[in-house]
Design a protein around this motif. Structure first.
Motif, PDB file in Angstrom:
ATOM      1  N   GLY A 258       0.817  -1.210   0.000  1.00  0.00           N
ATOM      2  CA  GLY A 258       0.000   0.000   0.000  1.00  0.00           C
ATOM      3  C   GLY A 258       0.847   1.255   0.000  1.00  0.00           C
ATOM      4  N   ARG A 259       1.883   1.248   0.820  1.00  0.00           N
ATOM      5  CA  ARG A 259       2.760   2.430   0.879  1.00  0.00           C
ATOM      6  C   ARG A 259       3.487   2.627  -0.446  1.00  0.00           C
ATOM      7  N   TYR A 260       3.950   1.528  -1.010  1.00  0.00           N
ATOM      8  CA  TYR A 260       4.658   1.615  -2.296  1.00  0.00           C
ATOM      9  C   TYR A 260       3.730   2.176  -3.359  1.00  0.00           C
ATOM     10  N   HIS A 261       2.490   1.714  -3.305  1.00  0.00           N
ATOM     11  CA  HIS A 261       1.528   2.148  -4.309  1.00  0.00           C
ATOM     12  C   HIS A 261       1.224   3.626  -4.180  1.00  0.00           C
ATOM     13  N   GLU A 262       1.101   4.088  -2.934  1.00  0.00           N
ATOM     14  CA  GLU A 262       0.707   5.497  -2.806  1.00  0.00           C
ATOM     15  C   GLU A 262       1.847   6.466  -3.128  1.00  0.00           C
ATOM     16  N   LEU A 263       3.035   5.946  -3.302  1.00  0.00           N
ATOM     17  CA  LEU A 263       4.117   6.831  -3.745  1.00  0.00           C
ATOM     18  C   LEU A 263       3.905   7.255  -5.193  1.00  0.00           C
ATOM     19  N   ALA A 264       3.332   6.356  -5.983  1.00  0.00           N
ATOM     20  CA  ALA A 264       3.087   6.686  -7.396  1.00  0.00           C
ATOM     21  C   ALA A 264       1.903   5.873  -7.868  1.00  0.00           C
TER      22      ALA A 264
ATOM     23  N   VAL B 275       2.358   2.309 -10.150  1.00  0.00           N
ATOM     24  CA  VAL B 275       2.408   1.008  -9.476  1.00  0.00           C
ATOM     25  C   VAL B 275       1.082   0.285  -9.653  1.00  0.00           C
ATOM     26  N   PRO B 276       1.104  -0.897 -10.253  1.00  0.00           N
ATOM     27  CA  PRO B 276      -0.165  -1.615 -10.422  1.00  0.00           C
ATOM     28  C   PRO B 276      -0.629  -2.210  -9.112  1.00  0.00           C
ATOM     29  N   MET B 277      -1.935  -2.383  -9.009  1.00  0.00           N
ATOM     30  CA  MET B 277      -2.471  -2.991  -7.795  1.00  0.00           C
ATOM     31  C   MET B 277      -2.364  -4.505  -7.841  1.00  0.00           C
ATOM     32  N   ASP B 278      -2.191  -5.012  -9.060  1.00  0.00           N
ATOM     33  CA  ASP B 278      -2.155  -6.459  -9.182  1.00  0.00           C
ATOM     34  C   ASP B 278      -0.727  -6.905  -9.419  1.00  0.00           C
ATOM     35  N   TYR B 279      -0.135  -7.557  -8.402  1.00  0.00           N
ATOM     36  CA  TYR B 279       1.257  -7.973  -8.535  1.00  0.00           C
ATOM     37  C   TYR B 279       1.400  -9.454  -8.832  1.00  0.00           C
ATOM     38  N   THR B 280       0.268 -10.102  -9.178  1.00  0.00           N
ATOM     39  CA  THR B 280       0.356 -11.549  -9.348  1.00  0.00           C
ATOM     40  C   THR B 280       1.226 -11.938 -10.538  1.00  0.00           C
ATOM     41  N   LYS B 281       1.322 -11.045 -11.520  1.00  0.00           N
ATOM     42  CA  LYS B 281       2.139 -11.395 -12.688  1.00  0.00           C
ATOM     43  C   LYS B 281       3.554 -10.848 -12.552  1.00  0.00           C
ATOM     44  N   GLU B 282       3.929 -10.376 -11.390  1.00  0.00           N
ATOM     45  CA  GLU B 282       5.262  -9.811 -11.155  1.00  0.00           C
ATOM     46  C   GLU B 282       5.614  -8.723 -12.164  1.00  0.00           C
ATOM     47  N   PRO B 283       4.894  -7.631 -12.165  1.00  0.00           N
ATOM     48  CA  PRO B 283       5.203  -6.571 -13.127  1.00  0.00           C
ATOM     49  C   PRO B 283       6.548  -5.927 -12.823  1.00  0.00           C
ATOM     50  N   ASP B 284       7.167  -5.460 -13.854  1.00  0.00           N
ATOM     51  CA  ASP B 284       8.495  -4.869 -13.706  1.00  0.00           C
ATOM     52  C   ASP B 284       8.323  -3.373 -13.575  1.00  0.00           C
ATOM     53  N   CYS B 285       8.168  -2.919 -12.349  1.00  0.00           N
ATOM     54  CA  CYS B 285       7.892  -1.508 -12.139  1.00  0.00           C
ATOM     55  C   CYS B 285       8.898  -0.978 -11.146  1.00  0.00           C
ATOM     56  N   LYS B 286       9.569   0.081 -11.515  1.00  0.00           N
ATOM     57  CA  LYS B 286      10.561   0.655 -10.604  1.00  0.00           C
ATOM     58  C   LYS B 286      10.247   2.110 -10.343  1.00  0.00           C
ATOM     59  N   LEU B 287      10.416   2.488  -9.074  1.00  0.00           N
ATOM     60  CA  LEU B 287      10.187   3.886  -8.730  1.00  0.00           C
ATOM     61  C   LEU B 287      11.535   4.597  -8.586  1.00  0.00           C
ATOM     62  N   PRO B 288      11.593   5.836  -9.039  1.00  0.00           N
ATOM     63  CA  PRO B 288      12.865   6.561  -8.961  1.00  0.00           C
ATOM     64  C   PRO B 288      13.201   6.971  -7.532  1.00  0.00           C
ATOM     65  N   LEU B 289      14.460   7.320  -7.353  1.00  0.00           N
ATOM     66  CA  LEU B 289      14.991   7.671  -6.040  1.00  0.00           C
ATOM     67  C   LEU B 289      14.210   8.801  -5.390  1.00  0.00           C
ATOM     68  N   ALA B 290      13.894   9.802  -6.211  1.00  0.00           N
ATOM     69  CA  ALA B 290      13.291  11.019  -5.658  1.00  0.00           C
ATOM     70  C   ALA B 290      11.971  10.726  -4.967  1.00  0.00           C
ATOM     71  N   LEU B 291      11.215   9.764  -5.504  1.00  0.00           N
ATOM     72  CA  LEU B 291       9.928   9.461  -4.889  1.00  0.00           C
ATOM     73  C   LEU B 291      10.118   8.745  -3.564  1.00  0.00           C
ATOM     74  N   ILE B 292      11.107   7.852  -3.531  1.00  0.00           N
ATOM     75  CA  ILE B 292      11.239   7.029  -2.337  1.00  0.00           C
ATOM     76  C   ILE B 292      11.828   7.833  -1.188  1.00  0.00           C
ATOM     77  N   VAL B 293      12.774   8.722  -1.474  1.00  0.00           N
ATOM     78  CA  VAL B 293      13.340   9.475  -0.346  1.00  0.00           C
ATOM     79  C   VAL B 293      12.376  10.530   0.171  1.00  0.00           C
ATOM     80  N   ALA B 294      11.263  10.730  -0.542  1.00  0.00           N
ATOM     81  CA  ALA B 294      10.278  11.686  -0.045  1.00  0.00           C
ATOM     82  C   ALA B 294       9.380  11.077   1.016  1.00  0.00           C
ATOM     83  N   MET B 295       9.496   9.775   1.243  1.00  0.00           N
ATOM     84  CA  MET B 295       8.673   9.123   2.274  1.00  0.00           C
ATOM     85  C   MET B 295       8.994   9.719   3.643  1.00  0.00           C
TER      86      MET B 295
END
Lengths: 759, 187
Positions: free
Chosen positions: B32-38, B42-62
């Motif tokens: 949930g936290r990962y999703h609300e960053l972007a 970020v897809p809500m469905d991770y069953t197919k293991e999507p290849d999604c990466k968030l950039p540094l700037a979004l994560i350090v803003a937590m």
């Protein structure tokens, strides 16, 4: 050749290529290459066999071992690798399990599901922990130092609750349920002597309202003959159908039990901190490294708290540098200066002792005056003040002396760290001994009769039920303590914050915002807890009152902290502070058990009230019960246990045990020092050998190097073989992928069997 | 048991539970936290293991990382490309190592990586100076910084090369009593 460009950048200065190929450096690779690199890694992880716990799995030395299924495996979650790799590892382990026999498989899956169940249970239990959300908030705002104060407070709430439950279930519950469970309560009969006269203190006739308040605050009047105090439990025995419940015995045993339980619980809680303190050197753990690498509290989420943490770290580092300078200064002191310092210190210590003696004497006189004044009631306000006179004097003394001590210590010229500790010790001593002085003065009153030795062993005219009186004093101390804490917060801290925020004058700015001084706050609550321990014997409901008191204090302190305070600029380290709190609490417990033991074993108990009417001293109930036991062997055994022979031998054995443990600790310290030196030497040896090797390389013509220890089958040999090893000597990208350098690493790893990297 | 969630398959959740120090609930909360960053990335469905990466700037803003002076280094150390672009796996990994239950050895390995600014597998004087400056926001004088770094290296360096290798660092950190409690982020 693949490059782990992330982790290998251009080096500065000449570095030795061989040094980078050593297993210890290779082990730092976080990202490995895919595919064949991965398969080789898996095998190495399996054969790591839970060694030295350092998480170093790399190194060809590991791969040299035969591949076999190890009995213990590190759990996947503790491996320092990426999630994808861990999941692959896990898949692999599950596949492995499928190949095992069905019984082993079932055992493994049972093991796994049990682990998961335990994790779920722990999560659910932790959500039930008291004040979890509040403490989380405080941690985020102020860091772990202040957090330790609040978790200490929570511990005390629990401790008091448990003590109260003990007291309640063994002393009060039988009396309460006796009529319902068919029990017959036999009360202690007054034997008509003058000692057993107990005038009732209940007020008669028209009772004015404020007298109720006086009673509530002083524990007298309508409160005196209730479950609250010792005097009410005038029960000899309760005979239930089937057995007789010896209440005096229960009362005594519960007292001993709660003291022992507190001791065990505190020691168990402080075990980790104590072990750490024993192992580490004093200087080392306040070291620079600790501050730089473990200084920043990652839990901080608040901007103000971050700013404060930064300034406190800055302050700490500056203090440390200052301390180094002072140490240097002390070492450079001339003889004349040293004499001067010592005489100053002597004079100041004498002054401190004089101040303490003056405080104790004033407490003594205040207590005596208060006891005399309680005999004559004049008017409401004055009576109340006289009742609370000892508490007021103690509180005043405890307010003034820390200020005095912190001024005095400046002249004594100690190092900063020692200054803090010494002042703290003096304050602890002052606080906890003042209760002892109060009790001593009470007892001197109780056992002093006008004409020579007392008739009943105590002054029955003034104190027909002296235990209740002592209980009342403890009750008053507790109530007053709580009132003071609440009043200081409401009437001093809030206005201070308002004034500092809205009135910008110089005086206010100098006074500054309230600092949350952890040591003083801790002393406050330890003081309250010591009173509770002493008072529970005389006032069985006191633990419940203290539980409620600490419960409210938590919220008062939290509100005050969040709204008024800033954390102290003088930081208080979490690790040592937990230990400090528990040590102070232990000192309080030791100081509390002393009066209890004297009261139980020495002073004659009242003949007019309480469960021990038929005994001279409270302790007597134990030998008498033992002598009434039907089983002669048991009786003899118990009497033998209480004899001097057993006590002396126990003491001797404890001393011997203590000396052994101290010697063991000293030996361990020495071994650790030796190992440390050995580590340093090994590092130097390694560098020396590598330098020699490089020299030798340069001198001999290029030839494939022959590994000295005989070649061992290498799981990864497939990829490169000898050709690769030859080429890698001269190749520029020598510090890259593990798979190309493994043969060199193997070569090096063979040479020293006990490299420093494997400690 | 509980409500059916469609973000992960049961096997995925089991795998996450085994590979990290989190329980199922916590992993879902982390998602949930990962999703609300972007939310749009970020897809809500991770069953197919999507290849999604968030950039540094979004994560350090937590909020948990925002005030940390080493936030950039932390996120970089837990990213596959070393530049701070984190997939959900890296994200969970990061918080798992920084959680209360991770053992000291594991934390020591990653702490070493974080403090190694020039990524040369050694904590040399420059790394220490940078660490110190970030900690104190450059409020120490140059001379004091030099002194402190010298003293730190003196204390921890065992093999005499005037920089800290991982062995030195680990040896020192096992004797640092605050390490476990400070190298910890609550999420």
């Amino acid at each position: 050749m693949d490059n782990d460009s992330v982790f290998y950048s251009a080096r500065t200065g000449p570095t030795n290529p061989l040094l980078d190929q050593l297993p210890s450096y290779q082990s730092l690779l976080y990202r490995r290459k895919p595919a064949n690199g991965g398969s080789k890694r898996r095998s190495s992880s399996r054969t790591r066999m839970g060694s030295s716990g350092s998480g170093r799995w790399g190194g060809a030395t590991v791969a040299l071992r035969e591949e076999k299924t190890p009995p213990l495996q590190r759990p996947v979650r503790e491996l320092p690798r990426t999630m994808a790799e861990k999941r692959r590892d896990r898949e692999q382990r599950l596949e492995q399990d499928r190949e095992l026999s069905s019984w082993r498989q079932r055992r493994r899956s049972l093991h796994r599901s049990l682990k998961r169940l335990r994790a779920d249970l722990q999560e659910r239990l932790s959500s039930l922990v008291l004040w979890r959300g509040d403490i989380h908030l405080i941690e985020g705002m102020f860091g772990t130092g202040i957090l330790s104060y609040f978790s200490f407070l929570r511990f005390l709430v629990l401790l008091n609750l448990v003590i109260f439950l003990l007291m309640f279930s063994f002393v009060m519950l039988p009396i309460i349920i006796a009529p319902h469970a068919g029990g017959n309560v036999t009360f202690n009969q007054a034997d008509g002597s003058v000692c057993s006269v107990y005038p009732t203190s209940a007020r008669r006739g028209l009772v004015i309202f404020h007298e109720h308040i006086t009673d509530l605050l002083s524990g007298g009047g309508f409160l005196e003959q209730t479950y609250l105090f010792y005097g009410y439990y005038k029960v000899h025995a309760i005979s239930f159908p089937g057995f007789t419940y010896n209440l005096p015995l229960a009362y005594l045993l519960v007292t001993v039990a709660y003291l022992c339980l507190s001791l065990v619980w505190i020691v168990q809680r402080s075990a980790t901190g104590f072990k750490r303190n024993l192992i580490q050197d004093e200087d080392r753990f306040q070291s620079f490294c600790n501050k730089i690498f473990a200084g920043w509290d990652c839990c901080i989420t608040n901007e103000d708290a971050a700013r404060l943490k930064r300034s406190s770290l800055l302050y700490e580092l500056k203090t440390d540098l200052e301390e180094e300078r002072i140490k240097q200064k002390i070492a450079d002191r001339s003889r004349k200066e040293r004499c001067r310092i010592y005489t100053i210190r002597l004079i100041l210590n004498v002054f401190v002792i004089a101040v303490l003696a003056a405080c104790f004497y004033s407490i003594y006189r205040a207590t005596i005056f208060s006891q005399k004044a309680q005999m004559e009631k004049v008017n409401f306000m004055r009576d109340l003040i006289y009742e609370y006179l000892p508490s007021i004097v103690i509180t005043l003394a405890n307010f003034i002396t820390p200020l005095l001590f912190s001024v005095i210590i400046n002249f004594e010229d100690y190092s900063p760290a020692f200054e803090i500790r010494f002042t703290l010790m003096r304050c602890v001593f002052m606080r906890l001994t003042s209760i002892g002085v109060l009790l001593f003065s009470l007892w001197s009153q109780i056992t002093q009769c006008k004409e020579g030795p007392c008739l009943c062993g105590y002054n029955h005219q003034l104190y027909s039920c002296w235990e209740t009186r002592v209980g009342q004093e403890m009750y008053k101390l507790t109530v007053f303590d709580f009132i003071i804490i609440a009043a200081v917060t409401i009437f001093v801290e809030f206005p201070r914050k308002l004034m500092v925020n809205y009135c910008g004058c110089g005086l206010m700015r100098w006074w500054g915002q309230q600092e949350f001084a952890i040591p003083q706050n801790v002393l406050e609550i330890v003081y309250g807890q010591t009173i509770c321990w002493i008072g529970t014997f005389y006032c069985p409901l006191l633990p419940a009152i203290c539980t409620i008191k600490y419960f409210f204090i938590f919220y008062i302190k939290k509100v005050s902290l969040v709204n008024n305070c800033r954390p102290a600029t003088r930081p208080f380290r979490a690790s040592s502070s937990n230990f400090f709190f528990l040590v102070v609490l232990l000192i309080g417990l030791a100081l509390a058990s002393l009066p209890v033991m004297v009261g139980v074993g020495q002073i004659n108990c009242s003949q007019a009230c309480g469960p021990f009417v038929n005994y001279t001293v409270s302790w007597e109930v134990l030998p008498r019960t033992v002598s009434l036991l039907p089983n002669k062997a048991l009786r003899d055994l118990l009497f033998a246990l209480a004899s001097e022979a057993v006590a002396v031998s126990l003491f001797v054995i404890t001393c011997v045990g203590m000396f052994y443990v101290i010697a063991l600790a000293g030996a361990h310290k020495r071994v650790i020092n030796q190992l440390r030196e050995q580590l340093v030497m090994e590092g130097r040896d390694k560098r020396f050998l590598i330098q020699k090797l490089c020299q030798a390389q340069r001198m001999t013509p290029a030839r494939p190097p022959v590994p000295p220890g005989g070649p061992q089958p290498l799981a990864r040999a497939g990829r490169d073989g000898s050709a690769g090893s030859r080429s890698s000597w001269g190749s520029p990208s020598y510090h890259t992928s593990f798979s190309t350098n493994h043969s060199d690493a193997m070569f090096l790893a063979n040479a020293p069997p006990h490299g420093s990297t494997h400690v | 048991m509980g409500n059916k969630q469609t973000i992960f398959t049961d096997e995925q959740l089991d795998a996450y539970q085994d590979c990290t120090f989190f329980t199922r609930k916590e992993i879902l909360r982390l998602h949930g936290r990962y999703h609300e960053l972007a939310p749009h990335l970020v897809p809500m469905d991770y069953t197919k293991e999507p290849d999604c990466k968030l950039p540094l700037a979004l994560i350090v803003a937590m909020p948990e990382l925002n005030e940390n002076p080493f936030r950039n280094r932390i996120v970089e150390s837990f990213s596959e490309d070393g530049l701070g672009n984190q997939s959900f796996n890296d994200f969970v990994d990061m918080f798992s190592v920084l959680s209360e239950m991770a053992p000291r050895e594991l934390k020591a390995i990653f702490a070493f990586k974080i403090y190694d600014f020039n990524v040369d597998n050694f904590l040399c004087k420059e790394d220490l100076e940078q660490t110190l400056n970030r900690l104190t926001k450059e409020e120490l004088t140059e001379e004091e910084v030099q002194l402190v770094c010298e003293k730190a290296i003196e204390e921890a360096d065992l093999d005499g090369d005037h920089k800290l290798s991982f062995a030195d660092f680990e040896n020192m950190i096992t004797r640092a009593p605050d390490f476990l409690s400070t190298f910890h982020i609550r999420i």
